[in-house]
Motif scaffolding. Sequence first.
Motif, short mmCIF file in Angstrom:
data_model
loop_
_atom_site.label_atom_id
_atom_site.label_comp_id
_atom_site.label_asym_id
_atom_site.label_seq_id
_atom_site.Cartn_x
_atom_site.Cartn_y
_atom_site.Cartn_z
N GLN A 122 0.83 -1.22 0.00
CA GLN A 122 0.00 0.00 0.00
C GLN A 122 0.85 1.26 0.00
O GLN A 122 0.38 2.33 0.32
CB GLN A 122 -0.93 0.03 1.22
CG GLN A 122 -2.24 -0.71 1.04
CD GLN A 122 -3.08 -0.13 -0.09
OE1 GLN A 122 -3.16 -0.72 -1.17
NE2 GLN A 122 -3.71 1.00 0.13
N ASP A 123 2.14 1.12 -0.34
CA ASP A 123 3.04 2.27 -0.40
C ASP A 123 3.57 2.43 -1.81
O ASP A 123 3.75 1.47 -2.55
CB ASP A 123 4.22 2.08 0.56
CG ASP A 123 3.82 2.19 2.02
OD1 ASP A 123 2.72 2.73 2.28
OD2 ASP A 123 4.58 1.73 2.88
N SER A 148 6.85 3.91 -3.67
CA SER A 148 8.23 4.32 -3.44
C SER A 148 8.71 5.10 -4.64
O SER A 148 8.65 4.61 -5.78
CB SER A 148 9.11 3.10 -3.20
OG SER A 148 10.44 3.49 -3.01
N SER A 188 8.72 7.47 0.33
CA SER A 188 7.59 6.55 0.39
C SER A 188 6.31 7.31 0.65
O SER A 188 6.24 8.14 1.56
CB SER A 188 7.83 5.52 1.50
OG SER A 188 6.78 4.61 1.54
N SER A 213 2.22 6.76 1.38
CA SER A 213 1.19 5.79 1.76
C SER A 213 -0.07 6.06 0.95
O SER A 213 -0.57 7.18 0.91
CB SER A 213 0.91 5.92 3.26
OG SER A 213 -0.12 5.03 3.63
N PRO A 248 -3.97 5.67 0.57
CA PRO A 248 -5.11 5.36 1.44
C PRO A 248 -6.06 4.34 0.82
O PRO A 248 -6.02 4.09 -0.39
CB PRO A 248 -5.81 6.72 1.60
CG PRO A 248 -5.39 7.51 0.42
CD PRO A 248 -4.04 7.02 0.04
#
Length: 179
Positions: free
Chosen positions: A101-102, A104, A114, A116, A118
């Motif tokens: 769910q990240d 990079s 990084s 995140s 949602p």
Amino acid sequence: MSRIGKKPVPIKKGVEVQVAGRQVTVKGPLGQLQWGLVDGVNVEVKDGHLHVERASDIPRLKALHGLTRMELHNLIEGVTTGFERTLELTGVGYRAQVKGQDLSLNVGFAHPVSVSIPKGVQATVDKQTVVLVKGIDKRLVTQVAANIRGIRPPDVYKQKGIKYAGEVLIKKAGKAGKK
């Protein structure tokens, strides 16, 4: 009177709209979204359309009249087709990759950044330099895309950075130098 607010919002096939008190719920093939109504702005369903009306001509309600209509339109569009934003990374060594769910990003800093992602938003990477952000909530999709772009906004001098697909950057000349 608001020209946008007066236009009825057509309800597409496969979409179910419920107005319960001050809450509008829209269900469709891609999911469900909700919008809270402000006091003074009312919504009713007639003949397969949503009609937005305001109680008075207070300037605040005039502004919220058109806003509410467009938000309801975006809810219906979101649950039927969804929204997407495409970002392009331009620069030597610039690349992106999705890790769970990240997201990079290697965009010229000493370390990878990084971001995140949602719930309700999906990010995919194509060719390491094109990031596609998708979802059913237009506000959330555009905010996530803006946050990603804000990490390294495009530079008009060097033509490097993260920009929206189709965004035109006019290159500026650098310093002219001494003669």
